[in-house]
Design a protein around this motif. Structure first.
Motif, PDB file in Angstrom:
ATOM      1  N   ALA A  82       0.832  -1.208   0.000  1.00 21.87           N
ATOM      2  CA  ALA A  82       0.000   0.000   0.000  1.00 21.87           C
ATOM      3  C   ALA A  82       0.865   1.257   0.000  1.00 21.87           C
ATOM      4  O   ALA A  82       0.587   2.216  -0.732  1.00 21.87           O
ATOM      5  CB  ALA A  82      -0.923  -0.019   1.217  1.00 21.87           C
ATOM      6  N   ARG A  83       1.907   1.239   0.797  1.00 22.78           N
ATOM      7  CA  ARG A  83       2.795   2.417   0.826  1.00 22.78           C
ATOM      8  C   ARG A  83       3.493   2.595  -0.510  1.00 22.78           C
ATOM      9  O   ARG A  83       3.677   3.725  -0.985  1.00 22.78           O
ATOM     10  CB  ARG A  83       3.818   2.266   1.954  1.00 22.78           C
ATOM     11  CG  ARG A  83       3.210   2.397   3.350  1.00 22.78           C
ATOM     12  CD  ARG A  83       4.294   2.550   4.412  1.00 22.78           C
ATOM     13  NE  ARG A  83       5.128   1.359   4.491  1.00 22.78           N
ATOM     14  CZ  ARG A  83       4.872   0.304   5.269  1.00 22.78           C
ATOM     15  NH1 ARG A  83       3.765   0.291   6.021  1.00 22.78           N
ATOM     16  NH2 ARG A  83       5.684  -0.737   5.297  1.00 22.78           N
ATOM     17  N   ALA A  84       3.875   1.485  -1.142  1.00 18.73           N
ATOM     18  CA  ALA A  84       4.527   1.572  -2.448  1.00 18.73           C
ATOM     19  C   ALA A  84       3.592   2.155  -3.498  1.00 18.73           C
ATOM     20  O   ALA A  84       4.041   2.774  -4.468  1.00 18.73           O
ATOM     21  CB  ALA A  84       5.011   0.183  -2.878  1.00 18.73           C
ATOM     22  N   ALA A  85       2.286   1.969  -3.303  1.00 15.31           N
ATOM     23  CA  ALA A  85       1.296   2.511  -4.241  1.00 15.31           C
ATOM     24  C   ALA A  85       0.927   3.954  -3.914  1.00 15.31           C
ATOM     25  O   ALA A  85       0.085   4.546  -4.590  1.00 15.31           O
ATOM     26  CB  ALA A  85       0.041   1.641  -4.229  1.00 15.31           C
ATOM     27  N   GLY A  86       1.540   4.523  -2.860  1.00 14.46           N
ATOM     28  CA  GLY A  86       1.321   5.922  -2.543  1.00 14.46           C
ATOM     29  C   GLY A  86       0.312   6.194  -1.453  1.00 14.46           C
ATOM     30  O   GLY A  86      -0.058   7.353  -1.228  1.00 14.46           O
ATOM     31  N   TYR A  87      -0.131   5.163  -0.745  1.00 14.91           N
ATOM     32  CA  TYR A  87      -1.101   5.345   0.338  1.00 14.91           C
ATOM     33  C   TYR A  87      -0.373   5.491   1.678  1.00 14.91           C
ATOM     34  O   TYR A  87       0.780   5.078   1.831  1.00 14.91           O
ATOM     35  CB  TYR A  87      -2.057   4.153   0.401  1.00 14.91           C
ATOM     36  CG  TYR A  87      -2.970   4.047  -0.796  1.00 14.91           C
ATOM     37  CD1 TYR A  87      -4.252   4.599  -0.770  1.00 14.91           C
ATOM     38  CD2 TYR A  87      -2.546   3.400  -1.958  1.00 14.91           C
ATOM     39  CE1 TYR A  87      -5.082   4.513  -1.869  1.00 14.91           C
ATOM     40  CE2 TYR A  87      -3.377   3.307  -3.067  1.00 14.91           C
ATOM     41  CZ  TYR A  87      -4.642   3.866  -3.020  1.00 14.91           C
ATOM     42  OH  TYR A  87      -5.472   3.778  -4.106  1.00 14.91           O
ATOM     43  N   ARG A  88      -1.072   6.065   2.651  1.00 10.33           N
ATOM     44  CA  ARG A  88      -0.511   6.208   3.994  1.00 10.33           C
ATOM     45  C   ARG A  88      -1.423   5.495   4.998  1.00 10.33           C
ATOM     46  O   ARG A  88      -2.616   5.317   4.748  1.00 10.33           O
ATOM     47  CB  ARG A  88      -0.359   7.693   4.371  1.00 10.33           C
ATOM     48  CG  ARG A  88      -1.669   8.439   4.490  1.00 10.33           C
ATOM     49  CD  ARG A  88      -1.436   9.936   4.759  1.00 10.33           C
ATOM     50  NE  ARG A  88      -2.695  10.629   5.022  1.00 10.33           N
ATOM     51  CZ  ARG A  88      -3.528  11.045   4.101  1.00 10.33           C
ATOM     52  NH1 ARG A  88      -3.243  10.843   2.810  1.00 10.33           N
ATOM     53  NH2 ARG A  88      -4.652  11.669   4.421  1.00 10.33           N
ATOM     54  N   ALA A  89      -0.861   5.140   6.135  1.00 10.93           N
ATOM     55  CA  ALA A  89      -1.593   4.348   7.123  1.00 10.93           C
ATOM     56  C   ALA A  89      -2.693   5.155   7.797  1.00 10.93           C
ATOM     57  O   ALA A  89      -2.520   6.337   8.111  1.00 10.93           O
ATOM     58  CB  ALA A  89      -0.633   3.813   8.180  1.00 10.93           C
ATOM     59  N   CYS A  90      -3.820   4.519   8.043  1.00 12.61           N
ATOM     60  CA  CYS A  90      -4.924   5.123   8.786  1.00 12.61           C
ATOM     61  C   CYS A  90      -4.496   5.352  10.235  1.00 12.61           C
ATOM     62  O   CYS A  90      -3.966   4.443  10.888  1.00 12.61           O
ATOM     63  CB  CYS A  90      -6.136   4.196   8.730  1.00 12.61           C
ATOM     64  SG  CYS A  90      -7.520   4.708   9.770  1.00 12.61           S
ATOM     65  N   LEU A  91      -4.714   6.555  10.749  1.00 16.81           N
ATOM     66  CA  LEU A  91      -4.336   6.861  12.125  1.00 16.81           C
ATOM     67  C   LEU A  91      -5.339   6.304  13.129  1.00 16.81           C
ATOM     68  O   LEU A  91      -5.047   6.244  14.323  1.00 16.81           O
ATOM     69  CB  LEU A  91      -4.203   8.377  12.303  1.00 16.81           C
ATOM     70  CG  LEU A  91      -3.096   9.045  11.484  1.00 16.81           C
ATOM     71  CD1 LEU A  91      -3.108  10.556  11.716  1.00 16.81           C
ATOM     72  CD2 LEU A  91      -1.739   8.450  11.835  1.00 16.81           C
ATOM     73  N   ARG A  92      -6.515   5.910  12.640  1.00 19.33           N
ATOM     74  CA  ARG A  92      -7.537   5.382  13.557  1.00 19.33           C
ATOM     75  C   ARG A  92      -7.326   3.894  13.845  1.00 19.33           C
ATOM     76  O   ARG A  92      -7.307   3.488  15.004  1.00 19.33           O
ATOM     77  CB  ARG A  92      -8.927   5.610  12.971  1.00 19.33           C
ATOM     78  CG  ARG A  92     -10.046   5.137  13.901  1.00 19.33           C
ATOM     79  CD  ARG A  92     -11.392   5.646  13.443  1.00 19.33           C
ATOM     80  NE  ARG A  92     -12.462   5.289  14.367  1.00 19.33           N
ATOM     81  CZ  ARG A  92     -13.715   5.670  14.246  1.00 19.33           C
ATOM     82  NH1 ARG A  92     -14.075   6.446  13.222  1.00 19.33           N
ATOM     83  NH2 ARG A  92     -14.621   5.310  15.132  1.00 19.33           N
ATOM     84  N   CYS A  93      -7.156   3.087  12.799  1.00 19.57           N
ATOM     85  CA  CYS A  93      -7.031   1.639  13.033  1.00 19.57           C
ATOM     86  C   CYS A  93      -5.588   1.160  13.095  1.00 19.57           C
ATOM     87  O   CYS A  93      -5.326   0.029  13.493  1.00 19.57           O
ATOM     88  CB  CYS A  93      -7.791   0.858  11.965  1.00 19.57           C
ATOM     89  SG  CYS A  93      -7.068   0.933  10.296  1.00 19.57           S
ATOM     90  N   ARG A  94      -4.627   1.992  12.676  1.00 19.16           N
ATOM     91  CA  ARG A  94      -3.199   1.688  12.736  1.00 19.16           C
ATOM     92  C   ARG A  94      -2.892   0.298  12.143  1.00 19.16           C
ATOM     93  O   ARG A  94      -2.479  -0.622  12.857  1.00 19.16           O
ATOM     94  CB  ARG A  94      -2.689   1.777  14.174  1.00 19.16           C
ATOM     95  CG  ARG A  94      -2.873   3.165  14.775  1.00 19.16           C
ATOM     96  CD  ARG A  94      -2.249   3.304  16.146  1.00 19.16           C
ATOM     97  NE  ARG A  94      -2.484   4.620  16.689  1.00 19.16           N
ATOM     98  CZ  ARG A  94      -1.762   5.705  16.415  1.00 19.16           C
ATOM     99  NH1 ARG A  94      -0.744   5.609  15.583  1.00 19.16           N
ATOM    100  NH2 ARG A  94      -2.058   6.877  16.962  1.00 19.16           N
ATOM    101  N   PRO A  95      -3.073   0.142  10.849  1.00 18.49           N
ATOM    102  CA  PRO A  95      -2.894  -1.183  10.234  1.00 18.49           C
ATOM    103  C   PRO A  95      -1.482  -1.728  10.309  1.00 18.49           C
ATOM    104  O   PRO A  95      -1.289  -2.943  10.284  1.00 18.49           O
ATOM    105  CB  PRO A  95      -3.309  -0.945   8.775  1.00 18.49           C
ATOM    106  CG  PRO A  95      -3.101   0.526   8.554  1.00 18.49           C
ATOM    107  CD  PRO A  95      -3.452   1.173   9.862  1.00 18.49           C
ATOM    108  N   ASP A  96      -0.480  -0.844  10.415  1.00 19.41           N
ATOM    109  CA  ASP A  96       0.898  -1.333  10.502  1.00 19.41           C
ATOM    110  C   ASP A  96       1.147  -2.099  11.791  1.00 19.41           C
ATOM    111  O   ASP A  96       2.070  -2.917  11.871  1.00 19.41           O
ATOM    112  CB  ASP A  96       1.886  -0.163  10.417  1.00 19.41           C
ATOM    113  CG  ASP A  96       1.858   0.507   9.049  1.00 19.41           C
ATOM    114  OD1 ASP A  96       1.213  -0.043   8.134  1.00 19.41           O
ATOM    115  OD2 ASP A  96       2.454   1.584   8.910  1.00 19.41           O
ATOM    116  N   ALA A  97       0.329  -1.835  12.824  1.00 20.24           N
ATOM    117  CA  ALA A  97       0.548  -2.493  14.109  1.00 20.24           C
ATOM    118  C   ALA A  97       0.109  -3.946  14.097  1.00 20.24           C
ATOM    119  O   ALA A  97       0.537  -4.735  14.934  1.00 20.24           O
ATOM    120  CB  ALA A  97      -0.202  -1.746  15.217  1.00 20.24           C
ATOM    121  N   VAL A  98      -0.745  -4.331  13.150  1.00 21.98           N
ATOM    122  CA  VAL A  98      -1.246  -5.709  13.116  1.00 21.98           C
ATOM    123  C   VAL A  98      -0.112  -6.693  12.952  1.00 21.98           C
ATOM    124  O   VAL A  98       0.002  -7.680  13.672  1.00 21.98           O
ATOM    125  CB  VAL A  98      -2.276  -5.889  11.983  1.00 21.98           C
ATOM    126  CG1 VAL A  98      -2.704  -7.347  11.867  1.00 21.98           C
ATOM    127  CG2 VAL A  98      -3.487  -5.011  12.227  1.00 21.98           C
TER     128      VAL A  98
END
Length: 357
Positions: A73-89
């Motif tokens: 997702a980051r490579a496609a230009g998106y940033r992580a949602c601050l509400r659900c914090r998907p990187d923490a999964v």
């Protein structure tokens, strides 16, 4: 150029561990926590990516694309949602996997504080995280590991007392307490093929064929199709098999009703043997809502062992409680039906019936 026009729906990649687009969207609509970590949803209008269970308002379907992980997702230009914090999964599941390895390698049951320190989390937070990912508390998982060692030790030559201490127990009383929970009988009875254990049983008719229902005084120990007394005796060659009494008759009728009404047996008592891993898998199976399915990979991920897909499949195959522990709700990653101990046709019928409810 408008700042947001660069966020076009990213091309959906084919990934063996990732569901198809429709399943991904369904997971987002249901906010399915069990699917967290298997993929992320990318929102073209906001330029963010979320995990499936994100509590934020859902975007329109045409603005959603799905990618296998945050890195894509980051490579496609998106940033992580601050509400659900998907990187923490991913970090959480790696921490749980590390904790499981730590528990299984320890000679004595480690304390919660030691497990949490090893995982890099505060104890109370990690306790909640571990239970959310595995369905068990760290202490319950550790007890299951030790009971599994006891089971293996009891299968070896030697005395029951030696097996108890070889399994890491400091006193026989704790071993007997764990054995009642994980073996369904005392260590002595387990070592001797169930000798001294009393199991009541009967066969009941269901819409999908004859079903064996058997229980100890603690709870159900075997539910299966197309089996009878000979099959039960082969499993417990030295147990005392008794005919059903009034209590088991009532329980058997509730079990039979599960075939047509999956919600009717949610509070039935169970008494099944299994390793900590098997029990975590079985708990994850019971968490699947009727009418839905999960892949073997999703079950492995849900208990914090994403690399143990094959082992999760074996745990499903080792399920002793047909329908009550709904292993029929697990399918292959490509969506095909997969195996079932009591017949593919029966599995298909169970799933079709649940979808109509």
């Amino acid at each position: 150029m408008n700042q947001m026009t660069r966020f076009k729906p990213a091309p959906n990649r084919v990934d063996a561990a990732m569901p198809d687009d429709n399943a991904c969207w369904d997971a987002f609509v249901a906010r399915d926590r069990a699917m967290d970590g298997r993929f992320v949803g990318c929102v073209a209008t906001t330029g963010i990516y979320c995990k499936p269970s994100c509590a934020a308002r859902h975007p329109k379907r045409e603005n959603m694309a799905f990618l296998p992980d945050p890195a894509a997702a980051r490579a496609a230009g998106y940033r992580a949602c601050l509400r659900c914090r998907p990187d923490a999964v991913g970090r959480d599941r790696l921490a749980v996997a590390a904790a499981i390895a730590f528990i299984e390698a320890a000679e004595e049951t480690p304390r919660l504080e030691a497990i949490a320190v090893h995982a890099g989390y505060a104890p109370h937070h990690f306790h909640r995280l571990f239970k959310r990912e595995t369905g068990l508390t760290p202490a319950a998982y550790a007890r299951g590991v030790r009971a599994g060692r006891l089971k293996a030790a009891l299968a070896q030559p030697g005395s029951v007392t030696a097996a108890i201490y070889d399994a890491g127990y400091s006193a026989p009383s704790r071993a007997y307490a764990d054995a009642r929970q994980h073996l369904g009988m005392t260590p002595s009875a387990w070592k001797d093929g169930g000798r001294g254990a009393a199991i009541r049983w009967r066969v009941v008719d269901t819409s999908l064929g004859a079903m064996l229902v058997a229980a100890t005084d603690k709870g159900l120990c075997r539910i299966s199709f197309d089996e009878g007394e000979a099959d039960l005796r082969a499993r417990f060659p030295h147990a005392t098999l008794l005919p059903a009494d009034e209590a088991l008759d009532a329980m058997a009728q509730r079990v039979a009703a599960l075939v047509d009404d999956p919600a009717s047996g949610a509070d039935l008592p169970i008494d099944v043997r299994g390793t900590a891993f098997q029990q975590a898998v079985w708990a994850a199976l019971r968490a699947i809502p009727a009418g839905e399915t999960r892949s073997y990979g999703a079950i492995a991920a849900a208990i914090g062992r994403p690399g143990a897909v094959r082992a999760a499949g074996k745990a499903c195959g080792g399920n002793n409680l047909a329908v009550l522990v709904p292993c029929h709700r697990v399918v292959r990653g490509d969506g095909s039906i997969g195996g079932y101990a009591w017949g593919i046709e029966r599995k298909q019928a169970l799933l079709a019936h649940e979808r109509r409810k």
